[in-house]
Design a protein around this motif. Structure first.
Motif, PDB file in Angstrom:
ATOM      1  N   ARG A 182      20.938 -51.054   8.637  1.00  0.00           N
ATOM      2  CA  ARG A 182      20.581 -49.109   8.652  1.00  0.00           C
ATOM      3  C   ARG A 182      21.359 -49.179  10.075  1.00  0.00           C
ATOM      4  NH1 ARG A 182      17.709 -48.597   3.670  1.00  0.00           N
ATOM      5  NH2 ARG A 182      16.264 -50.536   2.756  1.00  0.00           N
ATOM      6  N   GLY A 183      20.879 -47.413  10.187  1.00  0.00           N
ATOM      7  CA  GLY A 183      21.522 -46.976  10.906  1.00  0.00           C
ATOM      8  C   GLY A 183      21.239 -47.269  11.854  1.00  0.00           C
ATOM      9  N   LEU A 184      21.713 -47.709  13.137  1.00  0.00           N
ATOM     10  CA  LEU A 184      20.967 -47.811  14.508  1.00  0.00           C
ATOM     11  C   LEU A 184      21.634 -46.732  15.768  1.00  0.00           C
ATOM     12  CD1 LEU A 184      19.651 -50.043  15.816  1.00  0.00           C
ATOM     13  CD2 LEU A 184      22.607 -51.100  16.474  1.00  0.00           C
ATOM     14  N   GLY A 185      20.588 -46.236  16.190  1.00  0.00           N
ATOM     15  CA  GLY A 185      20.865 -44.954  17.549  1.00  0.00           C
ATOM     16  C   GLY A 185      21.187 -43.752  16.730  1.00  0.00           C
ATOM     17  N   HIS A 186      22.650 -43.683  16.724  1.00  0.00           N
ATOM     18  CA  HIS A 186      23.269 -42.196  16.530  1.00  0.00           C
ATOM     19  C   HIS A 186      24.471 -42.207  15.494  1.00  0.00           C
ATOM     20  CE1 HIS A 186      26.289 -43.567  19.167  1.00  0.00           C
ATOM     21  NE2 HIS A 186      26.687 -42.998  18.527  1.00  0.00           N
ATOM     22  N   THR A 187      24.292 -44.066  15.235  1.00  0.00           N
ATOM     23  CA  THR A 187      25.290 -44.374  14.234  1.00  0.00           C
ATOM     24  C   THR A 187      25.522 -44.317  13.001  1.00  0.00           C
ATOM     25  OG1 THR A 187      25.597 -46.428  14.411  1.00  0.00           O
ATOM     26  CG2 THR A 187      26.517 -45.711  15.899  1.00  0.00           C
ATOM     27  N   GLY A 188      25.683 -43.935  11.491  1.00  0.00           N
ATOM     28  CA  GLY A 188      25.350 -44.436   9.824  1.00  0.00           C
ATOM     29  C   GLY A 188      24.702 -46.215   9.712  1.00  0.00           C
ATOM     30  N   GLY A 189      24.856 -46.369   8.561  1.00  0.00           N
ATOM     31  CA  GLY A 189      23.807 -48.080   8.197  1.00  0.00           C
ATOM     32  C   GLY A 189      24.891 -47.808   6.972  1.00  0.00           C
ATOM     33  N   THR A 190      25.637 -48.791   6.804  1.00  0.00           N
ATOM     34  CA  THR A 190      26.413 -49.061   5.513  1.00  0.00           C
ATOM     35  C   THR A 190      24.781 -49.930   4.717  1.00  0.00           C
ATOM     36  OG1 THR A 190      28.008 -50.785   6.387  1.00  0.00           O
ATOM     37  CG2 THR A 190      27.478 -51.044   4.027  1.00  0.00           C
ATOM     38  N   LEU A 191      23.418 -49.718   4.818  1.00  0.00           N
ATOM     39  CA  LEU A 191      23.147 -50.357   3.771  1.00  0.00           C
ATOM     40  C   LEU A 191      22.240 -48.923   3.751  1.00  0.00           C
ATOM     41  CD1 LEU A 191      21.634 -52.532   3.301  1.00  0.00           C
ATOM     42  CD2 LEU A 191      19.780 -52.549   3.991  1.00  0.00           C
ATOM     43  N   ASP A 192      22.371 -48.029   4.386  1.00  0.00           N
ATOM     44  CA  ASP A 192      21.705 -46.699   4.507  1.00  0.00           C
ATOM     45  C   ASP A 192      22.208 -45.627   2.820  1.00  0.00           C
ATOM     46  OD1 ASP A 192      19.101 -46.800   6.033  1.00  0.00           O
ATOM     47  OD2 ASP A 192      20.654 -46.525   7.331  1.00  0.00           O
ATOM     48  N   LYS A 193      24.028 -45.890   3.183  1.00  0.00           N
ATOM     49  CA  LYS A 193      24.667 -45.802   2.017  1.00  0.00           C
ATOM     50  C   LYS A 193      24.988 -46.223   1.086  1.00  0.00           C
ATOM     51  CE  LYS A 193      27.168 -45.330   6.471  1.00  0.00           C
ATOM     52  NZ  LYS A 193      28.951 -45.926   7.617  1.00  0.00           N
ATOM     53  N   LEU A 194      24.838 -47.445   0.881  1.00  0.00           N
ATOM     54  CA  LEU A 194      24.458 -48.077  -0.580  1.00  0.00           C
ATOM     55  C   LEU A 194      23.253 -47.980  -0.724  1.00  0.00           C
ATOM     56  CD1 LEU A 194      26.036 -51.672   0.434  1.00  0.00           C
ATOM     57  CD2 LEU A 194      26.945 -50.190  -1.222  1.00  0.00           C
ATOM     58  N   ALA A 195      22.075 -47.737  -0.567  1.00  0.00           N
ATOM     59  CA  ALA A 195      20.967 -47.210  -0.730  1.00  0.00           C
ATOM     60  C   ALA A 195      21.394 -45.965  -1.604  1.00  0.00           C
ATOM     61  CB  ALA A 195      19.568 -47.424   0.186  1.00  0.00           C
ATOM     62  N   SER A 196      22.047 -44.994  -1.320  1.00  0.00           N
ATOM     63  CA  SER A 196      21.433 -43.967  -2.121  1.00  0.00           C
ATOM     64  C   SER A 196      22.391 -43.986  -3.524  1.00  0.00           C
ATOM     65  CB  SER A 196      23.649 -42.975  -1.366  1.00  0.00           C
ATOM     66  OG  SER A 196      24.278 -43.685  -1.057  1.00  0.00           O
ATOM     67  N   ILE A 197      23.187 -45.377  -3.813  1.00  0.00           N
ATOM     68  CA  ILE A 197      23.508 -44.959  -4.758  1.00  0.00           C
ATOM     69  C   ILE A 197      22.070 -45.503  -5.768  1.00  0.00           C
ATOM     70  CG2 ILE A 197      25.388 -46.851  -6.634  1.00  0.00           C
ATOM     71  CD1 ILE A 197      26.635 -47.503  -3.657  1.00  0.00           C
ATOM     72  N   PRO A 198      22.341 -44.503  -7.107  1.00  0.00           N
ATOM     73  CA  PRO A 198      20.939 -45.136  -7.792  1.00  0.00           C
ATOM     74  C   PRO A 198      20.812 -46.850  -8.591  1.00  0.00           C
ATOM     75  CG  PRO A 198      21.844 -43.367  -8.498  1.00  0.00           C
ATOM     76  CD  PRO A 198      22.660 -43.813  -7.582  1.00  0.00           C
ATOM     77  N   GLY A 199      19.756 -46.918  -8.460  1.00  0.00           N
ATOM     78  CA  GLY A 199      19.397 -48.171  -8.949  1.00  0.00           C
ATOM     79  C   GLY A 199      19.987 -49.859  -7.905  1.00  0.00           C
ATOM     80  N   TYR A 200      21.170 -49.920  -6.965  1.00  0.00           N
ATOM     81  CA  TYR A 200      21.667 -50.603  -5.976  1.00  0.00           C
ATOM     82  C   TYR A 200      20.576 -51.039  -5.490  1.00  0.00           C
ATOM     83  CZ  TYR A 200      25.084 -52.627  -3.329  1.00  0.00           C
ATOM     84  OH  TYR A 200      25.969 -53.763  -2.583  1.00  0.00           O
ATOM     85  N   ASP A 201      20.111 -52.269  -5.866  1.00  0.00           N
ATOM     86  CA  ASP A 201      19.739 -53.431  -4.719  1.00  0.00           C
ATOM     87  C   ASP A 201      19.759 -53.991  -3.224  1.00  0.00           C
ATOM     88  OD1 ASP A 201      17.036 -55.036  -4.319  1.00  0.00           O
ATOM     89  OD2 ASP A 201      17.610 -56.269  -6.205  1.00  0.00           O
ATOM     90  N   VAL A 202      19.638 -53.213  -2.703  1.00  0.00           N
ATOM     91  CA  VAL A 202      20.174 -53.194  -1.086  1.00  0.00           C
ATOM     92  C   VAL A 202      19.194 -54.744  -0.676  1.00  0.00           C
ATOM     93  CG1 VAL A 202      20.369 -50.627  -1.227  1.00  0.00           C
ATOM     94  CG2 VAL A 202      18.523 -52.018   0.206  1.00  0.00           C
ATOM     95  N   ALA A 203      17.951 -55.536  -0.950  1.00  0.00           N
ATOM     96  CA  ALA A 203      17.595 -56.594  -0.768  1.00  0.00           C
ATOM     97  C   ALA A 203      17.423 -57.769  -1.886  1.00  0.00           C
ATOM     98  CB  ALA A 203      16.312 -55.563  -0.222  1.00  0.00           C
ATOM     99  N   PRO A 204      17.924 -58.239  -2.452  1.00  0.00           N
ATOM    100  CA  PRO A 204      17.499 -58.764  -3.595  1.00  0.00           C
ATOM    101  C   PRO A 204      17.722 -60.216  -3.382  1.00  0.00           C
ATOM    102  CG  PRO A 204      20.048 -58.818  -3.250  1.00  0.00           C
ATOM    103  CD  PRO A 204      19.158 -57.946  -2.703  1.00  0.00           C
TER     104      PRO A 204
END
Length: 436
Positions: free
Chosen positions: A112-134
């Motif tokens: 996920r995002g760290l400090g001032h930077t964005g996180g890939t996981l937070d981006k993918l979590a914006s996709i409806p239904g996408y399971d970021v923790a299978p």
């Protein structure tokens, strides 16, 4: 193990820690015999005192061994890329699909995002239904079937890093070279990789502000990774301006989809993505050299195969099957979208990229505490780049906000992040250095 406070005291006073001490502390962190306060104190002691190479290797191995280590039986090389983080850095989304479309297998464990930077996981979590923790079984199946899967750390993979990562995010210890090295490599070693390419960012939007700092981190990661048996190369790349013209979560997913479909291919973003993916193909033996690798990757993009792989991955992990065709139908949209205009005419001389990232957090697109929820719809699009010539009233960007008050605060923050003058800035290379 020795008492956690004694281990902290030794490192605070600049003494070297033994492999036994480090392994015991990390085991205690996972078993919750080490408190969050003690972990924060340890991180701060490491931040100020640093670790030797032996200590870095010991910490990396201890964090890797704190959970399951995957093994793969696939007909192609198991490869990955990792970025130290930046603004508008949504490279992982198209890159994983591009490499998979060329015969690689990419089991990407992202954060996920760290400090001032964005996180890939937070981006993918914006996709409806996408399971970021299978579960690991589903993760393995998607990688084998599709060629790539981008997920977050599961409870089984490097759990010590997952806990320490969240603590570092909110205790001012993100920039520690030693902790960054161990954090990155523990996840990658736990994923059972055969090759890794590091993207070490440098500039105003990176954790490493100077070229020397970036080179030191790249050398640390390459040295520790190879000592741990993982073949690794590193590229030092520019983060003195947002890499993409979008910064946020859903807006960066939309940008990545535009890149994959060919609707948008901005030169700086394309250069970094292609260079990293090409190194992955060569390190995995899928191309004889970088030139051949770039040809294969370009064909995968232009033919639509890379976009098809991304679509299959998103659907296999629970997302919509037609996301790439109709992202507007699925991705969350902010209630307020309006331009942030330039106050005067001139040339964009400089962007304080870290300030842009902090403005996204201010909109609700990032965290100030580990438990904070994120608004996936907020951020910026159409960000102006250094060298752009603007008339008074031209847009610096579009702000995507939850309400007018938040949009107003973000507008002020973004204007303050841009310096507009009369001088064209010197061009910066997208890829600045290669190590390993």
């Amino acid at each position: 193990m020795r008492l956690p406070q004694e281990i902290i005291r030794d490192k605070r006073d600049g003494r070297a820690l033994s492999e036994t001490d480090i392994a015991g502390f990390i085991q205690g962190l996972v078993q919750e015999r080490v408190t969050e306060g003690q972990a924060a104190a340890f991180a701060m002691a490491v931040f100020f005192r640093g670790l030797s190479l032996d200590e870095r290797v010991a910490l990396t191995r201890a964090m890797t061994g704190s959970g399951t280590v995957l093994a793969w039986d696939l007909p192609g090389p198991v490869l990955d890329k990792h970025s130290t983080g930046g603004i508008g850095d949504t490279v992982s989304l198209p890159l994983a699909a591009m490499v998979a479309a060329c015969g690689g297998y990419v089991p990407m464990i992202s954060g996920r995002g760290l400090g001032h930077t964005g996180g890939t996981l937070d981006k993918l979590a914006s996709i409806p239904g996408y399971d970021v923790a299978p579960g690991l079984d589903r993760f393995r199946a998607v990688v084998a079937e599709v060629g790539c899967a981008i997920i977050g750390q599961t409870a089984e993979l490097a759990p010590a890093d997952r806990r320490l990562y969240a603590i570092r995010d909110v205790t001012g210890t993100v920039e520690s070279l030693d902790l960054i090295t161990a954090s990155i490599l523990s996840k990658k070693l736990a994923a059972g990789l055969q090759g890794l390419v590091m993207d070490v960012k440098v500039g105003s939007g990176a954790f490493m502000a100077s070229r020397g700092e970036a080179r030191a981190l790249a050398e640390s990661i390459v040295t520790v990774a190879n000592a741990a048996g993982l073949r690794t190369r590193a590229l030092v790349t520019d983060m003195d301006a947002p890499l993409a013209s979008a910064a946020g979560n859903a807006v960066e997913v939309a940008y990545a989809l535009d890149y994959l479909t060919g609707r948008t291919r901005e030169p700086h973003f394309h250069a970094v993505t292609l260079a990293l993916a090409a190194e992955m193909l060569t390190i995995g033996g899928l191309a004889a050299d970088v030139g051949q690798a770039e040809e294969r990757l370009t064909e995968a993009l232009d033919s639509g195969r890379a976009c098809e792989v991304f679509s299959r991955m998103a659907a296999a992990l629970g997302g919509p099957t037609d996301l790439a065709d109709a992202p507007v139908r699925y991705l969350p949209r902010a209630a307020v979208v309006r331009p942030v205009t330039a106050g005067k005419a001139g040339i964009v001389e400089r962007v304080d990229t870290r300030a842009v990232g902090l403005a996204v957090i201010g909109l609700g697109g990032g965290r100030t505490r580990p438990q904070d929820a994120i608004d996936p719809s907020v951020g910026f699009t159409g960000l102006a780049r250094p060298g752009d010539r603007l008339a008074a009233g031209d847009p610096l960007a579009l702000v995507h906000a939850a309400d007018e008050a938040a949009a107003g605060r973000a507008e002020a923050a973004l204007r303050a992040a841009y310096r507009i003058g009369t001088t064209s800035p010197a061009a910066r290379e997208a890829v600045m250095e290669r190590l390993g």
